[in-house]
Scaffold this active site. Structure first.
Site, PDB file in Angstrom:
ATOM      1  N   CYS A  42       0.846  -1.199   0.000  1.00 26.63           N
ATOM      2  CA  CYS A  42       0.000   0.000   0.000  1.00 26.63           C
ATOM      3  C   CYS A  42       0.878   1.245   0.000  1.00 26.63           C
ATOM      4  CB  CYS A  42      -0.908   0.007   1.226  1.00 26.63           C
ATOM      5  SG  CYS A  42      -2.040   1.425   1.254  1.00 26.63           S
ATOM      6  N   ASP A  44       0.403   3.783   1.643  1.00 29.57           N
ATOM      7  CA  ASP A  44       0.324   4.424   2.964  1.00 29.57           C
ATOM      8  C   ASP A  44       1.725   4.760   3.501  1.00 29.57           C
ATOM      9  OD1 ASP A  44       0.089   4.676   5.918  1.00 29.57           O
ATOM     10  OD2 ASP A  44      -1.997   4.131   5.551  1.00 29.57           O
ATOM     11  N   ARG A  46       2.802   5.002   6.296  1.00 29.34           N
ATOM     12  CA  ARG A  46       3.219   4.299   7.521  1.00 29.34           C
ATOM     13  C   ARG A  46       3.660   2.869   7.263  1.00 29.34           C
ATOM     14  NH1 ARG A  46      -2.481   5.362  10.136  1.00 29.34           N
ATOM     15  NH2 ARG A  46      -2.937   4.689   8.006  1.00 29.34           N
ATOM     16  N   HIS A  98      -2.225  -3.935   5.008  1.00 29.29           N
ATOM     17  CA  HIS A  98      -2.079  -3.532   6.414  1.00 29.29           C
ATOM     18  C   HIS A  98      -3.444  -3.297   7.036  1.00 29.29           C
ATOM     19  CE1 HIS A  98      -2.744   0.922   5.916  1.00 29.29           C
ATOM     20  NE2 HIS A  98      -2.462   0.610   4.669  1.00 29.29           N
ATOM     21  N   CYS A 101      -6.289   0.059   6.859  1.00 27.12           N
ATOM     22  CA  CYS A 101      -5.970   0.632   5.542  1.00 27.12           C
ATOM     23  C   CYS A 101      -7.086   1.591   5.086  1.00 27.12           C
ATOM     24  CB  CYS A 101      -5.799  -0.491   4.518  1.00 27.12           C
ATOM     25  SG  CYS A 101      -5.403   0.117   2.866  1.00 27.12           S
TER      26      CYS A 101
HETATM   27 ZN   LIG Z   1      -3.427   1.265   2.979  1.00 24.94          ZN
END
Ligand SMILES: [Zn+2]
Length: 207
Positions: A42, A44, A46, A98, A101
């Site tokens: 992803c 993302d 993080r 994750h 998400c």
């Molecule tokens: Zn995500």
């Protein structure tokens, strides 16, 4: 100092530290890349692939998009997979989702008219959610539903990968892995490879 200036300053220090530890490191990696693993994760902020797996430059070939999707009509993802398998000859592909998400969460909520590109990107995930309606609706809370769907999503993307001609005809032995990352403790977990049973598409709203 602005965040960007800080990033550049940290880069200078990092490069110097890498050379101090291994004088030939950059000379070596500048000649060729030979990663064993393709990482599909992803976007993302993080869930940075190299950071959470403590990988060095050269160890991971990475594709990241919102909600770690593998769609054959996505030229970006398809080209990364093709190059990784045919040219770099990776031996492993990790699909890493994750918990918590935002992309997975968005696919379980009404469309946001302000985000047309995100809506288009997540459309396959909306269809997947409909196929798993019974499982998802049996979750105790919306957050639990998001996390269960994040797992189902990883397993579905592995199935999509296995069906791709470039994977089926790969010359090298390829192992596919489904992992999921927890933002709450920084740990990766290995998911079972089998896809969860699917149900026929149902016209059910999730939020
Ligand atoms: Zn995500």
């Amino acid at each position: 100092m602005s965040h960007q200036k800080l990033m550049l300053a940290k880069n200078v220090a990092w490069a110097a530290d890498m050379i101090r530890r291994d004088a030939d490191f950059f000379t070596r990696i500048s000649k060729i890349q030979n990663p064993e693993t393709l990482w599909i994760g992803c976007a993302d902020s993080r869930v940075p692939a190299e950071k959470i797996t403590v990988s060095l430059p050269g160890e991971l070939f990475v594709h990241r998009n919102i909600a770690n999707l593998v769609c054959t009509d996505d030229t970006n993802a398809a080209s990364v997979i093709e190059y990784a398998v045919k040219v770099l000859k990776v031996r492993h592909i990790v699909v890493c989702g994750h918990y918590g998400c935002g992309g997975v969460r968005a696919a379980l909520m009404p469309l946001d008219p302000d985000l047309p590109a995100v809506n288009r990107h997540l459309q396959p995930l909306r269809e997947l959610a409909a196929r798993h309606a019974t499982t998802l609706l049996s979750c105790d809370s919306f957050d639990a539903r998001v996390d269960r769907f994040a797992e189902i999503n990883v397993q579905h993307q592995l199935t999509a990968l296995r069906r791709m001609p470039v994977i089926r005809t790969a010359e090298q032995a390829l192992t596919l892995h489904g992992w999921i990352f927890s933002l709450e403790d920084g740990r990766l977990q290995v998911l079972p490879q089998d896809s969860a049973p699917t149900q026929p598409i149902a016209a059910i709203k999730f939020a």
